[in-house]
Design a protein around this motif. Structure first.
Motif, PDB file in Angstrom:
ATOM      1  N   LEU A 624      57.318  63.303  72.812  1.00 62.93           N
ATOM      2  CA  LEU A 624      58.179  63.935  71.534  1.00 62.93           C
ATOM      3  C   LEU A 624      56.696  65.256  71.550  1.00 62.93           C
ATOM      4  CD1 LEU A 624      59.835  61.084  71.419  1.00 62.93           C
ATOM      5  CD2 LEU A 624      61.207  62.898  70.180  1.00 62.93           C
ATOM      6  N   ALA A 625      58.052  66.274  70.412  1.00 64.41           N
ATOM      7  CA  ALA A 625      56.680  66.723  69.810  1.00 64.41           C
ATOM      8  C   ALA A 625      56.540  66.465  68.456  1.00 64.41           C
ATOM      9  CB  ALA A 625      57.920  68.539  70.142  1.00 64.41           C
ATOM     10  N   LEU A 626      55.017  66.440  68.370  1.00 64.46           N
ATOM     11  CA  LEU A 626      54.844  66.371  66.916  1.00 64.46           C
ATOM     12  C   LEU A 626      55.270  67.510  65.865  1.00 64.46           C
ATOM     13  CD1 LEU A 626      54.313  63.995  64.620  1.00 64.46           C
ATOM     14  CD2 LEU A 626      51.876  65.020  65.165  1.00 64.46           C
ATOM     15  N   ARG A 627      55.878  67.956  64.697  1.00 66.31           N
ATOM     16  CA  ARG A 627      56.168  69.290  63.838  1.00 66.31           C
ATOM     17  C   ARG A 627      55.547  69.112  62.537  1.00 66.31           C
ATOM     18  NH1 ARG A 627      58.343  71.223  68.388  1.00 66.31           N
ATOM     19  NH2 ARG A 627      60.580  71.109  68.501  1.00 66.31           N
ATOM     20  N   ALA A 628      55.714  67.859  62.264  1.00 68.04           N
ATOM     21  CA  ALA A 628      54.501  67.347  60.975  1.00 68.04           C
ATOM     22  C   ALA A 628      54.031  66.352  61.156  1.00 68.04           C
ATOM     23  CB  ALA A 628      55.430  67.896  59.527  1.00 68.04           C
ATOM     24  N   GLY A 629      53.103  66.198  59.801  1.00 64.31           N
ATOM     25  CA  GLY A 629      52.618  64.617  59.231  1.00 64.31           C
ATOM     26  C   GLY A 629      51.690  63.617  60.570  1.00 64.31           C
ATOM     27  N   ARG A 630      52.878  63.130  61.194  1.00 62.06           N
ATOM     28  CA  ARG A 630      52.116  62.035  62.377  1.00 62.06           C
ATOM     29  C   ARG A 630      52.561  60.974  62.938  1.00 62.06           C
ATOM     30  NH1 ARG A 630      51.077  56.745  61.454  1.00 62.06           N
ATOM     31  NH2 ARG A 630      51.234  55.946  58.903  1.00 62.06           N
ATOM     32  N   PHE A 631      52.187  60.745  64.373  1.00 58.93           N
ATOM     33  CA  PHE A 631      53.724  59.707  64.749  1.00 58.93           C
ATOM     34  C   PHE A 631      53.103  58.051  64.177  1.00 58.93           C
ATOM     35  CE2 PHE A 631      52.853  62.073  69.035  1.00 58.93           C
ATOM     36  CZ  PHE A 631      54.274  62.720  68.892  1.00 58.93           C
ATOM     37  N   LEU A 632      53.989  57.136  64.768  1.00 60.02           N
ATOM     38  CA  LEU A 632      53.720  56.203  64.002  1.00 60.02           C
ATOM     39  C   LEU A 632      52.833  55.690  65.224  1.00 60.02           C
ATOM     40  CD1 LEU A 632      57.802  54.469  63.409  1.00 60.02           C
ATOM     41  CD2 LEU A 632      56.123  55.095  61.684  1.00 60.02           C
ATOM     42  N   SER A 633      52.106  54.409  65.056  1.00 54.38           N
ATOM     43  CA  SER A 633      51.158  53.638  65.545  1.00 54.38           C
ATOM     44  C   SER A 633      51.425  52.044  66.194  1.00 54.38           C
ATOM     45  CB  SER A 633      49.782  53.775  65.342  1.00 54.38           C
ATOM     46  OG  SER A 633      49.141  53.516  64.642  1.00 54.38           O
ATOM     47  N   ALA A 634      50.606  51.660  66.287  1.00 50.49           N
ATOM     48  CA  ALA A 634      50.898  50.123  66.307  1.00 50.49           C
ATOM     49  C   ALA A 634      50.601  48.972  65.404  1.00 50.49           C
ATOM     50  CB  ALA A 634      50.670  49.677  67.924  1.00 50.49           C
ATOM     51  N   ASP A 635      49.067  50.231  65.289  1.00 50.84           N
ATOM     52  CA  ASP A 635      49.068  49.532  63.685  1.00 50.84           C
ATOM     53  C   ASP A 635      50.343  48.894  62.558  1.00 50.84           C
ATOM     54  OD1 ASP A 635      46.836  48.671  62.343  1.00 50.84           O
ATOM     55  OD2 ASP A 635      46.698  51.153  61.016  1.00 50.84           O
ATOM     56  N   ASP A 636      50.941  50.881  62.644  1.00 52.85           N
ATOM     57  CA  ASP A 636      52.010  50.594  61.294  1.00 52.85           C
ATOM     58  C   ASP A 636      53.111  48.867  61.515  1.00 52.85           C
ATOM     59  OD1 ASP A 636      51.413  52.799  59.828  1.00 52.85           O
ATOM     60  OD2 ASP A 636      52.437  53.512  61.851  1.00 52.85           O
ATOM     61  N   VAL A 637      52.962  48.772  62.647  1.00 52.16           N
ATOM     62  CA  VAL A 637      53.920  47.516  63.247  1.00 52.16           C
ATOM     63  C   VAL A 637      53.277  46.497  63.044  1.00 52.16           C
ATOM     64  CG1 VAL A 637      55.063  46.815  65.054  1.00 52.16           C
ATOM     65  CG2 VAL A 637      54.816  48.984  64.891  1.00 52.16           C
ATOM     66  N   ARG A 638      51.562  46.741  63.462  1.00 51.58           N
ATOM     67  CA  ARG A 638      50.966  44.820  63.101  1.00 51.58           C
ATOM     68  C   ARG A 638      50.713  45.403  61.657  1.00 51.58           C
ATOM     69  NH1 ARG A 638      52.612  45.551  66.624  1.00 51.58           N
ATOM     70  NH2 ARG A 638      52.375  45.455  68.805  1.00 51.58           N
ATOM     71  N   ARG A 639      50.861  45.920  61.045  1.00 50.92           N
ATOM     72  CA  ARG A 639      50.577  46.440  59.433  1.00 50.92           C
ATOM     73  C   ARG A 639      52.071  46.137  58.495  1.00 50.92           C
ATOM     74  NH1 ARG A 639      49.777  50.918  55.968  1.00 50.92           N
ATOM     75  NH2 ARG A 639      49.766  51.638  58.112  1.00 50.92           N
ATOM     76  N   ASP A 640      53.054  45.424  59.271  1.00 50.77           N
ATOM     77  CA  ASP A 640      54.107  45.922  58.557  1.00 50.77           C
ATOM     78  C   ASP A 640      54.720  47.096  57.245  1.00 50.77           C
ATOM     79  OD1 ASP A 640      56.825  44.467  57.617  1.00 50.77           O
ATOM     80  OD2 ASP A 640      55.941  43.180  56.620  1.00 50.77           O
ATOM     81  N   ALA A 641      54.111  48.069  57.763  1.00 47.58           N
ATOM     82  CA  ALA A 641      54.678  49.415  57.042  1.00 47.58           C
ATOM     83  C   ALA A 641      56.093  49.439  57.252  1.00 47.58           C
ATOM     84  CB  ALA A 641      53.361  50.557  56.975  1.00 47.58           C
ATOM     85  N   HIS A 642      56.156  50.482  55.509  1.00 47.58           N
ATOM     86  CA  HIS A 642      57.520  50.992  55.792  1.00 47.58           C
ATOM     87  C   HIS A 642      58.197  52.403  55.448  1.00 47.58           C
ATOM     88  CE1 HIS A 642      59.362  47.029  54.944  1.00 47.58           C
ATOM     89  NE2 HIS A 642      60.900  47.099  54.420  1.00 47.58           N
ATOM     90  N   VAL A 643      57.093  52.446  57.271  1.00 50.77           N
ATOM     91  CA  VAL A 643      57.401  53.846  56.924  1.00 50.77           C
ATOM     92  C   VAL A 643      58.162  55.122  58.576  1.00 50.77           C
ATOM     93  CG1 VAL A 643      54.776  54.212  56.571  1.00 50.77           C
ATOM     94  CG2 VAL A 643      55.014  53.174  58.837  1.00 50.77           C
ATOM     95  N   CYS A 644      58.423  55.976  58.622  1.00 50.00           N
ATOM     96  CA  CYS A 644      59.115  55.719  59.292  1.00 50.00           C
ATOM     97  C   CYS A 644      58.942  57.354  59.861  1.00 50.00           C
ATOM     98  CB  CYS A 644      60.949  55.670  58.925  1.00 50.00           C
ATOM     99  SG  CYS A 644      60.890  57.317  57.676  1.00 50.00           S
ATOM    100  N   VAL A 645      59.548  58.255  61.114  1.00 49.78           N
ATOM    101  CA  VAL A 645      59.133  59.086  61.294  1.00 49.78           C
ATOM    102  C   VAL A 645      60.668  59.247  61.710  1.00 49.78           C
ATOM    103  CG1 VAL A 645      58.889  60.852  63.393  1.00 49.78           C
ATOM    104  CG2 VAL A 645      57.070  59.018  62.862  1.00 49.78           C
ATOM    105  N   VAL A 646      60.974  60.877  61.623  1.00 47.34           N
ATOM    106  CA  VAL A 646      62.334  61.258  61.107  1.00 47.34           C
ATOM    107  C   VAL A 646      62.561  62.481  62.229  1.00 47.34           C
ATOM    108  CG1 VAL A 646      63.515  60.803  59.089  1.00 47.34           C
ATOM    109  CG2 VAL A 646      61.756  62.803  59.653  1.00 47.34           C
ATOM    110  N   ASP A 647      63.599  62.572  62.773  1.00 48.79           N
ATOM    111  CA  ASP A 647      63.874  64.427  63.897  1.00 48.79           C
ATOM    112  C   ASP A 647      64.348  65.703  63.125  1.00 48.79           C
ATOM    113  OD1 ASP A 647      66.266  64.301  63.734  1.00 48.79           O
ATOM    114  OD2 ASP A 647      66.381  64.350  65.427  1.00 48.79           O
ATOM    115  N   GLU A 648      63.689  66.772  63.826  1.00 49.10           N
ATOM    116  CA  GLU A 648      64.289  67.809  62.333  1.00 49.10           C
ATOM    117  C   GLU A 648      65.455  68.075  62.148  1.00 49.10           C
ATOM    118  OE1 GLU A 648      62.014  71.071  64.575  1.00 49.10           O
ATOM    119  OE2 GLU A 648      62.829  70.316  66.641  1.00 49.10           O
ATOM    120  N   ALA A 649      66.347  67.685  63.180  1.00 42.68           N
ATOM    121  CA  ALA A 649      67.539  67.712  62.816  1.00 42.68           C
ATOM    122  C   ALA A 649      68.268  66.915  61.034  1.00 42.68           C
ATOM    123  CB  ALA A 649      68.665  67.346  63.767  1.00 42.68           C
TER     124      ALA A 649
END
Lengths: 889, 113
Positions: A624-649
């Protein structure tokens, strides 16, 4: 058919008994006479000899007796058939051309019809299948056309809608079956207890599910398919009560389905109770179907779909009356659709199939015109013979019957060859992927189809015979006897008729060419669409995990980690990710989401979005193409972080002004506490989920895997090696993570995309094949007419040449004729092509039904074929020697 | 010295009708009966008897039925139908007219001309 056969049988029986009776009677006569001669003093041998001599030849007498009795209609037919066959044998070139034309055209129709028959026409294999309906929720204004039905819907609706005799839900899935280390993945269907009652077909052995078995924890039963019973349970007649390990749990086999049980296109081997907990049936989950659970019902004998529709709508209204979300639902355009099950299941392929059949019929028309033309020429050549026979007393019925028998013989023989063509065509269709269409697996070449094809061939023969017989009878006696050998039909009217044949062929071939051009262009355009990620070197599969061994998220995440680690060690691996859905998986449910501070206009509904819970390097693996910010990682999952990535649409829609990074959104149709919100940490390019041709900008949200509360598990591996070679490694890695787990549906992403185009590719290829045949037939037809015109007008050409016409002029004359026919045919073809384009507009993709390039191309190709076809005859015309032409007189 | 006469064309049907109108007969019986009632004068070509029988049956002038022969063998018996009887009367009248005309013509003496 049957009465016909019976009557034929009777005739044959009558004939046999006639022969037996005659033999007995003649033998009796000979014996009596011999005895009389013996009494008069002759030796027995001498008497027998005398008797035989005076009686005459046995065969001659028998034949005279048969004739005296008169011929039955069957014998008449036999005689005509023999005569027709003799005539056909005398002209092998004509016969072969005609037979092949019929074979190819009928075979093409048979092929497409077999698909139409199996998919659209043949009723579903259930009693009174026309009373089966499906009910699904739709929220069109939220972008969710189809959402299936929820568990809540089921418990609220059953028994409450008087138009429905029974109502049931089902859910397709997979399960890992067997003991550890020897597990296999099987397709399953979870059903409510009434499922088999609704269909009207129950187990061949054992029982269906009981009501109490739909309570979670109480569902330790399974019904197996006949195939599973034979292959895995050794067709054990005592199988009821045997234990089967399904997803790590012991289940008791309570039923075996009949061998011919097929529910729609499902290949499920195991049927399990759709067990739920009371809280799953709560009113607040009424709209959480997610297109995972589907509802079917059987109408009462007297009830109509409209009644059921009205009743379910009335119920929806009363249920939502005090729902605080009622406004949202109305804005989303929520309603429940009741639709006939069969028609609903095949709705997607219906227009394509009908268009294909229309194309096949077009091909048949071209072939029929060719055949008609050939038959006219033939009738013309025999005009004199017919005239003589009529003069000798042949009645018009006689002549007509002969024409019908001869033409019928041609088309039926051609039809028999067409069966072979059709059988091959059906294989070709299957190779093109038609068997993966809804109900496409039912496609078989059976006796019934063969009978329909032969009946069609016979009908074609009758239809072709009519104008020929009419022509033969019209051109009888006078003209035939007075005229020269060839003059029977060489009137202006006949010439015009032949020319109109050529025009009609050109027009129809043009239509077919244009249609195949449009379909081909659509396919090309669809294939050119970027899926939004890099599909090359990408291997994907779905992991089945016994859910009782993984009751909670920590356990599941631990499994995920083992899989990720296991695969990461493999050579040739570039990136691996897990997700609860991947593009082109075939599962396309949407979920609602709300951006914080989102202002919806009055009446605007929250939209449905593609939603993915991801783990590992999912984004890198998918490319996938990254437009801004960063991707989610395995670390986000393990940390139980309430973060997300959205698509441009999604970003564009939710936050038209300014960056999406750092904003908050909520899963669900309404805003919640900030604590339940997800912070956007990245924006990626949009991907296609359901297919390349879906609308752009559906919007997508990516969250850590476990925060999506959807336990499905897909794996995506980007490799440096050819991805197919990685399949075994993938399987081993998953087995190593847990011996009870299994990977299935392992396909490269390129294969998934190609498969998603089946509905476009098969019609485009079929139309292409049809156009090629149509061109060939049109070329042959044009050649035939012109070649005939040249031979017929040899003398006229001779006179012209004698009077000083140059060969170029003669050649030019025939070229000019071809061009005129071509011009008229192309104009008519253009009109037809435009109409056909409009008719298939629904299946076109990014191609206007009126494409100048395609129409011009079609006209160009057909023009080329027609001109090539006229080349040889016009050269021949130019070579006519005046002397020879006169000498022929 | 041969006392038999050749059959005129078309007369065989008439004779068969006559024969079976007297009594139901099988094919061989028809042959014998014609021989008998013509005083052994008419010789029927055996081979042409059966086609004639079949033709008459096909035209509905005679009907056939299987029965037992005098020596208890299975044989096909022919009877005349109403249509056949009617035809026989017509043909007999026609024949008589023709025969008397021809006889009269052949008996004409020179002085009568």
């Amino acid at each position: 058919m049957l009465p016909r056969l019976r009557s034929l049988f009777r005739v044959l029986r009558a004939r046999q008994s006639f022969e037996e009776g005659m033999s007995e009677e003649l033998a009796f006569h000979l014996q009596q006479y011999t005895e009389e001669l013996v009494r008069s003093g002759l030796s027995p041998q001498e008497a027998a000899r005398r008797a035989r001599m005076e009686f005459g030849g046995w065969n001659t007498v028998a034949e005279e007796c048969r004739e005296a009795r008169g011929l039955g209609p069957w014998e008449d037919l036999q005689r005509d058939l023999r005569y027709g066959a003799r005539l056909l044998r005398k002209t092998p070139g004509f016969t072969l051309t005609a037979l092949l034309t019929v074979a190819i055209c009928l075979g093409a129709n048979l092929t497409i019809f077999s698909a139409i028959d199996s998919i659209l026409l043949r009723p579903l294999p259930f009693p009174a299948a026309e009373r089966l309906v499906t009910l699904y929720n739709t929220y069109p204004k939220a972008g969710v056309v189809r959402d299936g039905a929820s568990i809540t819907n089921y418990y609220e609706r059953r028994g409450q809608l008087p138009a429905l005799a029974s109502l049931s839900i089902y859910r397709h899935g997979t399960a890992v079956v067997g003991e550890a280390e020897a597990t296999e993945r099987e397709e399953t269907t979870q059903v409510s207890p009434e499922f088999f009652l609704t269909l009207g077909v129950g187990p061949a052995m054992g029982r269906t599910f009981a009501e109490e078995e739909t309570t979670a924890g109480n569902n330790k039963v399974v019904i197996v398919s006949d195939a599973y019973w034979r292959e895995h349970l050794q067709a054990d007649p005592q199988v009821i009560g045997r234990q089967l390990r399904v997803d790590g749990r012991q289940k008791t086999v309570v039923g075996v389905l009949p061998p011919d049980f097929h529910f729609l296109s499902s290949a499920a081997q195991l049927y399990l109770p759709l067990a739920t907990r009371p809280e799953d049936r709560a009113a607040r989950l009424r709209h959480s179907g997610g297109n995972v659970t589907q509802m079917i019902a059987r109408l009462q004998p007297e009830a109509t779909v409209a009644q059921a529709q009205q009743q379910v709508e009335a119920q929806n209204q009363s249920l939502e009356a005090d729902n605080p979300m009622g406004k949202l639902l109305a804005d989303a355009g929520f309603r429940t659709v009741v639709s006939p099950l069969h028609a609903d299941h095949v709705a997607g392929v219906r227009p394509v199939l009908l268009a294909m059949q229309a194309a096949a019929v077009g091909l048949l028309l071209i072939g029929a015109v060719n055949l008609l033309n050939l038959l006219f020429l033939r009738a013309n050549a025999r005009a004199k013979e017919v005239a003589v026979r009529q003069a000798l007393g042949a009645t018009w019925q006689h002549v007509a019957r002969e024409v019908v028998v001869e033409t019928g013989l041609l088309t039926v023989l051609g039809g028999a060859l067409g069966l072979a063509v059709g059988a091959a065509g059906i294989r070709l269709l299957a190779a093109l992927g038609t068997d993966r269409l809804p109900l496409g697996a039912r496609m078989v070449f059976d006796l019934r189809l063969a009978a329909i094809a032969l009946a069609g061939a016979l009908l074609l023969g009758l239809l072709l015979a009519m104008p020929i017989a009419w022509f033969k009878l019209r051109s009888r006696l006078v003209s035939g006897m007075q005229g020269e050998t060839r003059s029977g039909l060489s009137t202006r009217a006949a010439q015009r008729l032949r020319h109109s044949f050529v025009v009609a062929q050109i027009a129809m071939a043009m239509v077919l060419l244009a249609v195949s051009g449009l379909l081909g262009k659509s396919l090309e355009r669809a294939m050119a669409v970027s899926p939004g990620f890099r599909p090359d070197h990408l291997l994907t599969g779905q992991i089945a995990l016994p859910d009782n061994l993984y009751p909670d998220w920590p356990a599941r995440l631990a499994f995920n980690q083992r899989v990720l680690d296991g695969i990461a060690q493999q050579p040739g691996m570039l990136a691996v990710g897990l997700a609860n859905n991947i593009p082109f998986s075939g599962a396309n449910g949407k979920s609602a989401a709300t951006a914080k501070g989102e202002r919806r206009a009055a009446g605007e509904s929250p939209r449905g979005y593609d939603s993915y819970g991801v783990d590992g390097d999912y984004f890198t693996a998918m490319g996938l193409a990254l437009r801004a910010g960063r991707f989610l990682s395995a670390d986000d999952v393990r940390r139980d972080a309430h973060v997300c990535v959205v698509d441009e649409a999604f970003a564009r829609q939710a936050w038209p002004a300014g960056s999406a990074l750092g904003r908050k959104l909520f899963l669900g149709p309404t805003e919640l506490d900030d604590a339940a919100g997800f912070t956007v940490v990245g924006v990626v390019g949009s991907v296609k989920q359901a297919g390349l041709t879906e609308d752009a900008g559906q919007g997508a949200i990516y969250t850590p895997y476990h925060l999506r509360t959807d336990p499905r598990l897909y794996v995506a591996v980007r490799t440096s090696l050819p991805p197919e070679s990685f399949a075994r490694v993938l399987q081993q890695a998953v087995r190593q993570a847990d011996a009870n787990a299994a990977v299935h549906d392992i396909r490269t992403m390129e294969d998934r995309i190609a498969d998603s185009l089946v509905v476009r590719r098969s019609p485009a290829m079929v139309a292409g094949i049809f156009s090629a045949i149509a061109l060939l037939l049109t070329g042959l037809g044009t050649y035939g007419v012109l070649a005939y015109a040249v031979t017929q007008r040899r003398q006229e050409i001779g006179v012209r040449m004698a009077l000083g016409a140059a060969p170029e002029q003669i050649r030019g004359h025939f070229f000019g004729l071809t061009l005129r026919l071509l011009a008229v045919g192309t104009c008519l073809g253009l009109i037809g092509a435009v109409l056909a384009g409009k008719a298939i507009q629904a299946v076109l993709f990014q191609v206007a039904p009126l494409s100048f390039v395609i129409l011009a191309g079609a006209a160009g190709v057909i023009g080329l074929v027609a001109l090539v076809a006229c080349l040889l005859p016009s050269m021949q015309a130019a070579r006519v020697s005046p002397m020879e032409a006169f000498a022929e007189r | 010295m041969d006392q038999t006469a050749e059959l005129l064309p078309g007369t065989l049907d008439m004779l068969i009708l006559k024969a079976v109108s007297l009594k139901p007969l099988h094919g061989y019986g028809v042959l014998l009966r014609i021989r008998q009632i013509s005083g052994d004068a008419l010789r029927i070509p055996q081979g042409s008897l059966y086609p004639a029988l079949y033709r008459l049956e096909h035209q509905g002038l005679i009907a056939a039925e299987w029965g037992a022969s005098e020596n208890n063998r299975r044989a096909k018996y022919y009877t005349v139908t109403d249509a056949g009887r009617h035809r026989l009367e017509e043909e007999t009248a026609g024949w008589n007219r023709l025969a008397s005309a021809i006889t009269a013509a052949l008996n004409t003496q020179p002085e009568e001309v």
